[in-house]
Scaffold this motif. Sequence first.
Motif, mmCIF file in Angstrom:
data_model
loop_
_atom_site.group_PDB
_atom_site.id
_atom_site.type_symbol
_atom_site.label_atom_id
_atom_site.label_comp_id
_atom_site.label_asym_id
_atom_site.label_seq_id
_atom_site.Cartn_x
_atom_site.Cartn_y
_atom_site.Cartn_z
ATOM 1 N N SER A 31 1.100 -1.125 -0.193
ATOM 2 C CA SER A 31 0.191 0.050 0.233
ATOM 3 C C SER A 31 0.928 1.366 0.057
ATOM 4 O O SER A 31 0.535 2.304 -0.884
ATOM 5 C CB SER A 31 -1.079 0.165 1.059
ATOM 6 O OG SER A 31 -0.382 -0.245 2.731
ATOM 7 N N THR A 74 -5.781 8.297 3.707
ATOM 8 C CA THR A 74 -6.642 7.331 3.227
ATOM 9 C C THR A 74 -6.726 6.836 2.040
ATOM 10 O O THR A 74 -7.180 5.315 1.606
ATOM 11 C CB THR A 74 -8.417 8.762 2.725
ATOM 12 O OG1 THR A 74 -7.941 10.026 3.647
ATOM 13 C CG2 THR A 74 -9.354 8.176 2.526
ATOM 14 N N VAL A 75 -5.361 7.284 0.361
ATOM 15 C CA VAL A 75 -5.323 5.986 0.436
ATOM 16 C C VAL A 75 -4.526 4.773 0.195
ATOM 17 O O VAL A 75 -5.005 4.039 0.259
ATOM 18 C CB VAL A 75 -5.102 6.835 -0.994
ATOM 19 C CG1 VAL A 75 -4.161 5.913 -2.545
ATOM 20 C CG2 VAL A 75 -5.946 8.377 -1.963
ATOM 21 N N GLY A 132 -7.166 2.351 2.238
ATOM 22 C CA GLY A 132 -8.148 1.960 1.310
ATOM 23 C C GLY A 132 -7.574 0.773 0.420
ATOM 24 O O GLY A 132 -7.124 -0.208 0.133
ATOM 25 N N VAL A 163 -8.412 -3.588 0.415
ATOM 26 C CA VAL A 163 -8.486 -4.531 -0.352
ATOM 27 C C VAL A 163 -7.913 -5.672 -0.924
ATOM 28 O O VAL A 163 -7.805 -6.323 -0.770
ATOM 29 C CB VAL A 163 -8.367 -3.422 -2.107
ATOM 30 C CG1 VAL A 163 -8.599 -4.135 -2.983
ATOM 31 C CG2 VAL A 163 -9.412 -2.113 -2.004
#
Length: 104
Positions: A7, A54-55, A58, A62
């Motif tokens: 991430s 936030t990205v 996320g 996922v």
Amino acid sequence: MQPWKISAGLTAALAGSAFLLGGSRLDYLAPLWPLILARHGLAAGLHAAFAVMTVAAGIYGVGRATGLADLGSRVDLAERSVRRGEGDRDLADALRRDADGDWE
């Protein structure tokens, strides 16, 4: 590979791409950047930091939901079992030859 590493890497790639693509469209603001940063720099920096977090969260979510988080450990486990001789003999021989430096 750990999901947080994935991430973080994807977030850095997305942020870099957004900066490269969006930065050229803001050339008209070049003379005003000192004024903009003086008045709104802290708020803009906080919003950018929250957007990056936030990205990253996320992408992490996922990865965890789809099972990609455990993929690295599963591949490592499969490779170790093949190297021990369990499973496909041809693959074990090829891995042994690769480790010995015999690439022919």
